[in-house]
Design a protein around this motif. Structure first.
Motif, short mmCIF file in Angstrom:
data_model
loop_
_atom_site.label_atom_id
_atom_site.label_comp_id
_atom_site.label_asym_id
_atom_site.label_seq_id
_atom_site.Cartn_x
_atom_site.Cartn_y
_atom_site.Cartn_z
N GLY A 14 0.82 -1.22 0.00
CA GLY A 14 0.00 0.00 0.00
C GLY A 14 0.85 1.26 0.00
O GLY A 14 0.54 2.23 -0.71
N HIS A 15 1.95 1.24 0.80
CA HIS A 15 2.85 2.41 0.82
C HIS A 15 3.49 2.62 -0.55
O HIS A 15 3.59 3.76 -1.02
N ARG A 16 3.92 1.53 -1.19
CA ARG A 16 4.55 1.67 -2.50
C ARG A 16 3.56 2.20 -3.54
O ARG A 16 3.92 3.00 -4.40
N ARG A 17 2.33 1.72 -3.46
CA ARG A 17 1.33 2.19 -4.42
C ARG A 17 1.04 3.68 -4.23
O ARG A 17 0.94 4.43 -5.20
N ARG A 18 0.95 4.13 -2.97
CA ARG A 18 0.72 5.56 -2.73
C ARG A 18 1.92 6.38 -3.18
O ARG A 18 1.76 7.47 -3.74
N LEU A 19 3.15 5.84 -2.93
CA LEU A 19 4.35 6.56 -3.36
C LEU A 19 4.38 6.69 -4.88
O LEU A 19 4.68 7.77 -5.41
N PHE A 20 4.05 5.59 -5.58
CA PHE A 20 4.03 5.64 -7.04
C PHE A 20 2.97 6.63 -7.54
O PHE A 20 3.19 7.40 -8.49
N THR A 21 1.81 6.65 -6.88
CA THR A 21 0.75 7.58 -7.27
C THR A 21 1.19 9.02 -7.10
O THR A 21 0.97 9.87 -7.98
N HIS A 22 1.84 9.31 -5.96
CA HIS A 22 2.29 10.69 -5.71
C HIS A 22 3.36 11.10 -6.71
O HIS A 22 3.33 12.23 -7.22
N VAL A 23 4.29 10.19 -6.99
CA VAL A 23 5.35 10.52 -7.96
C VAL A 23 4.75 10.77 -9.34
O VAL A 23 5.13 11.73 -10.05
N ALA A 24 3.79 9.92 -9.74
CA ALA A 24 3.14 10.10 -11.05
C ALA A 24 2.39 11.42 -11.12
O ALA A 24 2.45 12.13 -12.13
N LEU A 25 1.67 11.76 -10.04
CA LEU A 25 0.92 13.01 -10.04
C LEU A 25 1.85 14.22 -10.08
O LEU A 25 1.57 15.21 -10.77
N ILE A 26 2.95 14.15 -9.33
CA ILE A 26 3.91 15.27 -9.35
C ILE A 26 4.53 15.42 -10.74
O ILE A 26 4.66 16.53 -11.26
N GLY A 27 4.90 14.28 -11.35
CA GLY A 27 5.45 14.35 -12.70
C GLY A 27 4.46 14.90 -13.70
O GLY A 27 4.80 15.75 -14.53
N PHE A 28 3.20 14.47 -13.62
CA PHE A 28 2.17 14.98 -14.52
C PHE A 28 1.94 16.47 -14.28
O PHE A 28 1.77 17.24 -15.23
N GLY A 29 1.98 16.88 -13.01
CA GLY A 29 1.80 18.31 -12.71
C GLY A 29 2.93 19.15 -13.28
O GLY A 29 2.70 20.25 -13.81
N LEU A 30 4.16 18.64 -13.19
CA LEU A 30 5.30 19.39 -13.74
C LEU A 30 5.19 19.51 -15.26
O LEU A 30 5.53 20.56 -15.83
N VAL A 31 4.74 18.43 -15.91
CA VAL A 31 4.56 18.49 -17.36
C VAL A 31 3.52 19.54 -17.73
O VAL A 31 3.69 20.32 -18.68
N MET A 32 2.43 19.59 -16.96
CA MET A 32 1.37 20.56 -17.24
C MET A 32 1.83 21.98 -16.96
O MET A 32 1.41 22.93 -17.63
N LEU A 36 3.95 27.15 -18.61
CA LEU A 36 3.85 28.38 -17.81
C LEU A 36 5.20 28.76 -17.21
O LEU A 36 5.62 29.94 -17.28
N LEU A 37 5.89 27.76 -16.65
CA LEU A 37 7.21 28.05 -16.07
C LEU A 37 8.19 28.50 -17.15
O LEU A 37 9.03 29.38 -16.91
N TRP A 38 8.09 27.90 -18.35
CA TRP A 38 8.98 28.29 -19.45
C TRP A 38 8.72 29.74 -19.86
O TRP A 38 9.66 30.50 -20.13
N MET A 39 7.44 30.13 -19.90
CA MET A 39 7.12 31.51 -20.27
C MET A 39 7.68 32.50 -19.24
O MET A 39 8.27 33.54 -19.60
N ILE A 40 7.49 32.19 -17.95
CA ILE A 40 8.00 33.09 -16.91
C ILE A 40 9.53 33.13 -16.95
O ILE A 40 10.14 34.20 -16.82
N SER A 41 10.16 31.97 -17.15
CA SER A 41 11.62 31.94 -17.26
C SER A 41 12.09 32.73 -18.47
O SER A 41 13.09 33.47 -18.40
N SER A 42 11.37 32.61 -19.60
CA SER A 42 11.77 33.31 -20.83
C SER A 42 11.64 34.82 -20.68
O SER A 42 12.29 35.56 -21.41
N SER A 43 10.77 35.25 -19.76
CA SER A 43 10.64 36.70 -19.57
C SER A 43 11.89 37.31 -18.95
O SER A 43 12.01 38.54 -18.92
N PHE A 44 12.80 36.47 -18.46
CA PHE A 44 14.06 36.96 -17.88
C PHE A 44 15.26 36.62 -18.76
O PHE A 44 16.40 36.71 -18.32
N LYS A 45 15.01 36.17 -20.00
CA LYS A 45 16.10 35.79 -20.90
C LYS A 45 16.23 36.81 -22.02
O LYS A 45 15.25 37.46 -22.41
N PRO A 46 17.42 36.93 -22.62
CA PRO A 46 17.52 37.73 -23.85
C PRO A 46 16.82 37.00 -24.99
O PRO A 46 16.68 35.77 -24.97
#
Length: 287
Positions: A14-32, A36-46
């Protein structure tokens, strides 16, 4: 001899399944969140580094993109923000007043053809704006409203957003009719029942309407581009488009800087009314 139940293995699974779920959700959130993060980062680039380096960490930090973008167009950027706020405020007031009254009529009043009119109203949700934009433009041109905020605000006062009417109808139908009967025994008419009972109890639906109206109107580009032709009347989305066309070589850094600033009011308004939004969606059954 008493043997202990084998509970360690299922618990570890059960712990491993919850850990895998959290990792998958965090990875999916970062992809989404990456665009937005690229646009904000690009606003500070030449500009030369924006499309050649996909990293989120600028190699050359250029905060000057923000003051340059603020004054790059014909008017300072706060002028376009103010125009957008005027349109958004008028749209919110119009939708809250007109849609709530129309929803009360459909939910509480008995009149001939109510089901037919409600069905017609629902069918208008499926009409794309491209179908009605031409007759709307002809009408507003005859009224000499082109290049004013009237085409963007006045229709809201006429309950033209069927989605919000439907949302409020669903919410008002969930309110007990006993409240209406008790108020009617005390001598209240429909106007007092609407103002003193239905509206105060409909705060989640009203807040949901206000939040969605804010987001959709603030991000609206098509209708604002059609009806606003003078740069003095431009709103934020139209001004950002002008940012690209106004120079032979686009300064992407200042453009992304102003785009990041344009997201600020949406985040602020959403965070301020988030709990009402969740409650409104939950109580109206909209998914």
């Amino acid at each position: 001899m008493v043997t202990k139940p084998h509970t360690a293995a299922p618990r570890m699974f059960g712990h491993r399944r919850r850990l895998f779920t959290h990792v998958a959700l965090i990875g999916f959130g970062l992809v989404m969140l990456y665009p937005l993060l690229w646009m904000i980062s690009s606003s500070f680039k030449p500009t030369s580094e924006i499309f050649s380096d996909p990293s989120l960490i600028p190699r050359t930090f250029v905060p000057q993109n923000y003051p340059e973008g603020w004054t790059a167009l014909e008017y300072p950027f706060h002028h376009y923000i103010w125009n957008s706020l005027v349109v958004v405020a008028g749209s919110i007031v119009g939708n809250l007043l007109a849609c709530s009254m129309a929803a009360y009529a459909f939910a509480r009043l008995e009149f001939r053809g109510r089901r037919l009119f409600f069905g017609i109203m629902l069918t208008t949700i499926m009409l794309p704006i491209h179908v009605v934009i031409v007759p709307q433009y002809i009408l507003f041109a005859n009224l000499d409203w082109i290049n004013t905020f009237y085409p963007l605000i006045v229709p809201k006062l006429l309950a033209t957003d069927a989605f919000f009417i439907f949302l409020m109808v669903q919410f008002i139908r969930g309110l007990p009719r006993d409240l209406d009967e008790a108020a009617r025994i005390d001598g209240c008419g429909h106007a007092r029942i609407f103002l003193r009972i239905v509206l105060p109890l409909s705060m989640p639906a009203l807040a949901t309407t206000a939040i969605f109206t804010f987001i959709w109107t603030w991000n609206d580009f098509f209708s604002q581009l059609i009806f606003l032709t003078d740069p003095e009347m431009y709103t934020v989305p139209v001004a950002l488009r002008t940012f690209v066309d106004s120079q032979s070589q686009t300064s992407w850094g200042p453009l992304f800087a102003m785009s990041a600033i344009a997201l600020g009011p949406i985040f602020g308004f959403f965070l301020a009314g988030q709990r009402y939004l969740v409650r409104g969606i939950a109580t109206t059954g909209i998914k």
